[in-house]
Design a protein around this motif. Structure first.
Motif, short mmCIF file in Angstrom:
data_model
loop_
_atom_site.label_atom_id
_atom_site.label_comp_id
_atom_site.label_asym_id
_atom_site.label_seq_id
_atom_site.Cartn_x
_atom_site.Cartn_y
_atom_site.Cartn_z
N SER A 9 -64.23 13.13 -47.10
CA SER A 9 -63.06 12.60 -46.39
C SER A 9 -62.18 11.80 -47.36
N SER A 67 -66.30 16.25 -43.38
CA SER A 67 -65.44 15.14 -42.95
C SER A 67 -65.27 15.26 -41.44
N LEU A 68 -64.27 16.05 -41.00
CA LEU A 68 -64.11 16.38 -39.59
C LEU A 68 -64.74 17.74 -39.32
N ASN A 109 -65.44 21.13 -42.06
CA ASN A 109 -66.71 21.24 -42.77
C ASN A 109 -66.81 22.58 -43.47
N GLY A 160 -60.64 15.53 -44.83
CA GLY A 160 -60.00 15.09 -43.60
C GLY A 160 -59.76 13.60 -43.56
N GLY A 179 -60.55 11.73 -40.98
CA GLY A 179 -61.60 11.10 -40.19
C GLY A 179 -62.96 11.60 -40.63
N THR A 180 -63.99 11.03 -40.03
CA THR A 180 -65.35 11.45 -40.37
C THR A 180 -66.17 11.60 -39.09
N SER A 181 -66.87 12.70 -38.99
CA SER A 181 -67.78 12.94 -37.86
C SER A 181 -69.15 13.28 -38.40
N ASP A 229 -70.84 16.06 -36.32
CA ASP A 229 -70.43 17.43 -36.65
C ASP A 229 -71.04 17.89 -37.97
N SER A 277 -69.26 6.85 -38.55
CA SER A 277 -68.60 7.93 -37.83
C SER A 277 -67.46 7.38 -36.99
N SER A 313 -65.26 9.86 -35.34
CA SER A 313 -64.73 11.02 -34.63
C SER A 313 -65.90 11.84 -34.09
N GLY A 314 -65.65 12.61 -33.04
CA GLY A 314 -66.67 13.50 -32.51
C GLY A 314 -67.73 12.78 -31.70
#
Length: 246
Positions: free
Chosen positions: A47, A90-91, A95, A126, A128-130, A133, A162, A164-165
């Protein structure tokens, strides 16, 4: 809002489980998988919180860890070798499997993989970070490969929590239910509680652990120590069983 979030998480989990069943059915139809000691996904945060220099430091560190005499020796002595792949995360939609599955069992195969890691172009940067995911994506790669490991592991490394997600623990619990251990390597970058966050919400499964390394510390050493712990499990158990007779 909380009820809606929980419902979305349940739906995502069901869809994920269905996709894994379809993958397993396809593998069964294709033929028996190749047995290995360990299946390992190295999932590296790409990210925007990771700058270009830090990205190269991580790739260089992972590659040199695999080139180290300690890791080369461990891999060469593993029954059936080790299957490894590199993921940039990342998002969820970004990935990417940066280096495909490789079967490592000797100096040549291990150093070849290390060279690919070191030169892998950065993808999936990205905003954001999930972590959830990243785990979901890694589980699918394990379920969908052509190997069957005595041990199956996901190695999540990153510097953020995290944001996001789904909650990370929902994906972690699914991985553990599928006999996949999730380990962590944190780069705190000012977040002193990041390692505690990983312990509570990210890692899980038999012998799960998290290590931490600062941006100014030796990433190669951190990765080598982590790989030694992840890959040495069967050699250690064999030694305990055999004593001096092996």
């Amino acid at each position: 809002m909380q009820g809606r979030s929980m419902k979305s998480t349940r739906i995502a989990s069901r869809l994920f489980a269905l996709s894994c069943l379809l993958i397993q059915a396809a593998i069964t139809k294709a033929g028996a998988p190749e047995p290995v000691a360990v299946e390992l996904v190295l999932a590296v945060d790409t990210s925007i919180s990771v700058n270009a220099g830090e990205y190269r430091l991580q790739m260089h560190g992972i590659a040199n860890a695999f080139r180290s005499p300690e890791i080369l020796d461990i891999i060469s002595r593993q029954p059936g070798g080790v299957a490894v792949t590199l993921v940039h995360w990342s998002l969820g939609s970004l990935n990417h499997q940066a280096v495909g599955w490789h079967h490592l069992h000797d100096f040549a195969t291990t150093t070849a993989f290390a060279n690919l890691v070191e030169t892998a172009p950065r993808q999936g940067a990205g905003r954001g970070t999930s972590i959830a995911d990243a785990i979901y994506y890694s589980v699918k790669l394990i379920e969908g490969n052509t190997y069957e490991g005595k041990s199956r592991k996901i190695d999540i490394s990153g510097d953020p929590r995290s944001n996001s997600g789904s909650p990370p623990q929902s994906a972690r619990d699914i991985a553990v239910a599928r006999n996949i251990t999730v380990n962590g390597l944190t780069i705190p970058d000012g977040d002193r509680q990041l390692v505690d966050y990983y312990r509570a919400y990210v890692i899980g499964g038999p012998d799960a652990f998290v290590l931490t390394v600062g941006r100014d510390r030796d990433f190669t050493t951190a990765m080598r120590l982590k790989l030694e712990r992840e890959l040495n499990i069967f050699l250690s158990s064999n030694a305990r069983r055999c004593g001096t007779a092996c």
